[in-house]
Design a protein around this motif. Sequence first.
Motif, mmCIF file in Angstrom:
data_model
loop_
_atom_site.group_PDB
_atom_site.id
_atom_site.type_symbol
_atom_site.label_atom_id
_atom_site.label_comp_id
_atom_site.label_asym_id
_atom_site.label_seq_id
_atom_site.Cartn_x
_atom_site.Cartn_y
_atom_site.Cartn_z
ATOM 1 N N ALA A 138 0.841 -1.194 0.000
ATOM 2 C CA ALA A 138 0.000 0.000 0.000
ATOM 3 C C ALA A 138 0.876 1.243 0.000
ATOM 4 O O ALA A 138 1.640 1.484 0.936
ATOM 5 C CB ALA A 138 -0.919 -0.006 1.211
ATOM 6 N N LEU A 139 0.765 2.027 -1.073
ATOM 7 C CA LEU A 139 1.568 3.242 -1.250
ATOM 8 C C LEU A 139 0.658 4.434 -1.516
ATOM 9 O O LEU A 139 -0.387 4.290 -2.161
ATOM 10 C CB LEU A 139 2.518 3.099 -2.441
ATOM 11 C CG LEU A 139 3.700 2.148 -2.325
ATOM 12 C CD1 LEU A 139 4.383 2.019 -3.681
ATOM 13 C CD2 LEU A 139 4.680 2.670 -1.286
ATOM 14 N N PRO A 140 1.051 5.630 -1.094
ATOM 15 C CA PRO A 140 0.310 6.822 -1.496
ATOM 16 C C PRO A 140 0.388 7.034 -3.002
ATOM 17 O O PRO A 140 1.394 6.707 -3.643
ATOM 18 C CB PRO A 140 1.027 7.955 -0.741
ATOM 19 C CG PRO A 140 1.776 7.298 0.356
ATOM 20 C CD PRO A 140 2.153 5.934 -0.165
ATOM 21 N N LEU A 141 -0.670 7.588 -3.551
ATOM 22 C CA LEU A 141 -0.716 7.875 -4.982
ATOM 23 C C LEU A 141 0.488 8.695 -5.426
ATOM 24 O O LEU A 141 1.081 8.426 -6.481
ATOM 25 C CB LEU A 141 -2.018 8.615 -5.314
ATOM 26 C CG LEU A 141 -2.175 9.184 -6.725
ATOM 27 C CD1 LEU A 141 -2.039 8.113 -7.782
ATOM 28 C CD2 LEU A 141 -3.520 9.906 -6.852
ATOM 29 N N ALA A 142 0.879 9.693 -4.635
ATOM 30 C CA ALA A 142 2.010 10.540 -5.014
ATOM 31 C C ALA A 142 3.294 9.725 -5.149
ATOM 32 O O ALA A 142 4.104 9.960 -6.055
ATOM 33 C CB ALA A 142 2.201 11.660 -3.997
ATOM 34 N N ASP A 143 3.495 8.751 -4.262
ATOM 35 C CA ASP A 143 4.679 7.908 -4.356
ATOM 36 C C ASP A 143 4.603 6.981 -5.569
ATOM 37 O O ASP A 143 5.595 6.785 -6.287
ATOM 38 C CB ASP A 143 4.844 7.073 -3.087
ATOM 39 C CG ASP A 143 5.462 7.859 -1.948
ATOM 40 O OD1 ASP A 143 5.788 9.046 -2.150
ATOM 41 O OD2 ASP A 143 5.606 7.300 -0.850
ATOM 42 N N TYR A 144 3.437 6.399 -5.791
ATOM 43 C CA TYR A 144 3.309 5.479 -6.921
ATOM 44 C C TYR A 144 3.522 6.213 -8.240
ATOM 45 O O TYR A 144 4.073 5.652 -9.194
ATOM 46 C CB TYR A 144 1.954 4.788 -6.896
ATOM 47 C CG TYR A 144 1.882 3.600 -7.817
ATOM 48 C CD1 TYR A 144 2.746 2.518 -7.658
ATOM 49 C CD2 TYR A 144 0.958 3.550 -8.861
ATOM 50 C CE1 TYR A 144 2.695 1.415 -8.513
ATOM 51 C CE2 TYR A 144 0.894 2.450 -9.710
ATOM 52 C CZ TYR A 144 1.767 1.400 -9.536
ATOM 53 O OH TYR A 144 1.717 0.311 -10.383
ATOM 54 N N LEU A 145 3.110 7.480 -8.310
ATOM 55 C CA LEU A 145 3.329 8.252 -9.531
ATOM 56 C C LEU A 145 4.817 8.417 -9.810
ATOM 57 O O LEU A 145 5.240 8.429 -10.968
ATOM 58 C CB LEU A 145 2.650 9.618 -9.419
ATOM 59 C CG LEU A 145 2.587 10.440 -10.704
ATOM 60 C CD1 LEU A 145 1.775 9.722 -11.781
ATOM 61 C CD2 LEU A 145 2.001 11.822 -10.430
ATOM 62 N N VAL A 146 5.622 8.516 -8.762
ATOM 63 C CA VAL A 146 7.076 8.592 -8.944
ATOM 64 C C VAL A 146 7.589 7.359 -9.695
ATOM 65 O O VAL A 146 8.447 7.455 -10.578
ATOM 66 C CB VAL A 146 7.786 8.722 -7.580
ATOM 67 C CG1 VAL A 146 9.300 8.611 -7.740
ATOM 68 C CG2 VAL A 146 7.425 10.050 -6.916
ATOM 69 N N THR A 147 7.047 6.197 -9.381
ATOM 70 C CA THR A 147 7.501 4.968 -10.041
ATOM 71 C C THR A 147 7.179 4.963 -11.532
ATOM 72 O O THR A 147 7.845 4.267 -12.306
ATOM 73 C CB THR A 147 6.886 3.714 -9.395
ATOM 74 O OG1 THR A 147 5.487 3.609 -9.720
ATOM 75 C CG2 THR A 147 7.039 3.739 -7.879
ATOM 76 N N ARG A 148 6.189 5.752 -11.929
ATOM 77 C CA ARG A 148 5.830 5.786 -13.353
ATOM 78 C C ARG A 148 6.932 6.472 -14.171
ATOM 79 O O ARG A 148 7.042 6.204 -15.377
ATOM 80 C CB ARG A 148 4.497 6.495 -13.571
ATOM 81 C CG ARG A 148 3.271 5.887 -12.854
ATOM 82 C CD ARG A 148 3.075 4.432 -13.166
ATOM 83 N NE ARG A 148 3.822 3.549 -12.294
ATOM 84 C CZ ARG A 148 3.891 2.225 -12.436
ATOM 85 N NH1 ARG A 148 3.268 1.626 -13.445
ATOM 86 N NH2 ARG A 148 4.586 1.486 -11.586
ATOM 87 N N THR A 149 7.720 7.334 -13.544
ATOM 88 C CA THR A 149 8.841 7.919 -14.297
ATOM 89 C C THR A 149 9.841 6.839 -14.672
ATOM 90 O O THR A 149 10.410 6.875 -15.770
ATOM 91 C CB THR A 149 9.555 9.024 -13.489
ATOM 92 O OG1 THR A 149 10.206 8.463 -12.344
ATOM 93 C CG2 THR A 149 8.593 10.113 -13.070
ATOM 94 N N VAL A 150 10.065 5.876 -13.774
ATOM 95 C CA VAL A 150 10.985 4.779 -14.091
ATOM 96 C C VAL A 150 10.443 3.976 -15.265
ATOM 97 O O VAL A 150 11.159 3.681 -16.234
ATOM 98 C CB VAL A 150 11.217 3.884 -12.870
ATOM 99 C CG1 VAL A 150 12.142 2.722 -13.226
ATOM 100 C CG2 VAL A 150 11.792 4.683 -11.703
ATOM 101 N N GLU A 151 9.169 3.595 -15.184
ATOM 102 C CA GLU A 151 8.561 2.815 -16.267
ATOM 103 C C GLU A 151 8.687 3.550 -17.606
ATOM 104 O O GLU A 151 9.069 2.960 -18.621
ATOM 105 C CB GLU A 151 7.086 2.558 -15.951
ATOM 106 C CG GLU A 151 6.834 1.627 -14.774
ATOM 107 C CD GLU A 151 6.959 0.161 -15.151
ATOM 108 O OE1 GLU A 151 7.260 -0.146 -16.323
ATOM 109 O OE2 GLU A 151 6.744 -0.684 -14.259
ATOM 110 N N LEU A 152 8.371 4.823 -17.616
ATOM 111 C CA LEU A 152 8.361 5.564 -18.872
ATOM 112 C C LEU A 152 9.761 5.786 -19.418
ATOM 113 O O LEU A 152 10.001 5.632 -20.621
ATOM 114 C CB LEU A 152 7.651 6.905 -18.678
ATOM 115 C CG LEU A 152 6.121 6.809 -18.577
ATOM 116 C CD1 LEU A 152 5.532 8.087 -18.008
ATOM 117 C CD2 LEU A 152 5.522 6.507 -19.952
#
Length: 265
Positions: A138-152
């Motif tokens: 369980a992660l905050p949305l703001a933290d999970y959005l950070v991981t999307r930079t890695v994916e992209l």
Amino acid sequence: MPPAKKRTRTYDPARIRTAVLAQLGNVRQAVRTLTPEQLALPTRLADWSVRELVAHIGMAVTAIGRSLDLPEPARPDASLLDWPFATSANSSAIDESTRRLARDHPDLDAYLADAERGLIRQLDAHPGTRLLATNAGALPLADYLVTRTVELVVHTDDLNAALPGLDIPCDRQALATATRLLADALAAKAPGGSTEVRVPPFAVVQCVEGPRHTRGTPPNVVETDPLTWIRLATGRVAWRDAVQDAKVSASGERADLAGLLPIMA
């Protein structure tokens, strides 16, 4: 006196949102120019084609919406640095979903456009503190959005590798964030202060157990550029090859990171 505890890096949510949308826009602009023949070409990701890679990029973006559709967890039970180590657990499910999406969305530009619009609506509607059930916990949305930079950023580099000359640019903030997150993950995986890993201009971390330096040039130093670091951290490039090709400089008896890489795959 015990060593000072390292502070966890924080990220500005507004800048991360801008970076994610900018990098997704860079990918969309390139994808709409691809021919059927280019979309059928192989990539360096197992037996995925370019079409499947693009579908996976869309899936990485829509992951936020899928998590928002689930009940909100009662409390956070993971940190941002848990995410890089949890990505391989669902590899078979990710592969199956990616192939299905590639079949179901022949118009990839439209698919990415829908993903972009959906992401904007979701970020507008939910606070960054909203908890998401993710593969890392369980992660905050703001933290999970950070991981999307890695994916992209990682998959932008995969597209560029599959299609020489495509040259999709990396948004500077997205590249910086991905570099920092993966550097911090290395420091979490191998805590210590004997080796300094430098990825200018974005990150410097200390890691690996052993004598800790306090001033001057540390005895063990690794230095590389952001994209090479990201390729090493995600298994796209082997440590030995990067050193032999002079993409990495490593000095000192504790500067060999081969046993610690990749961080995620």
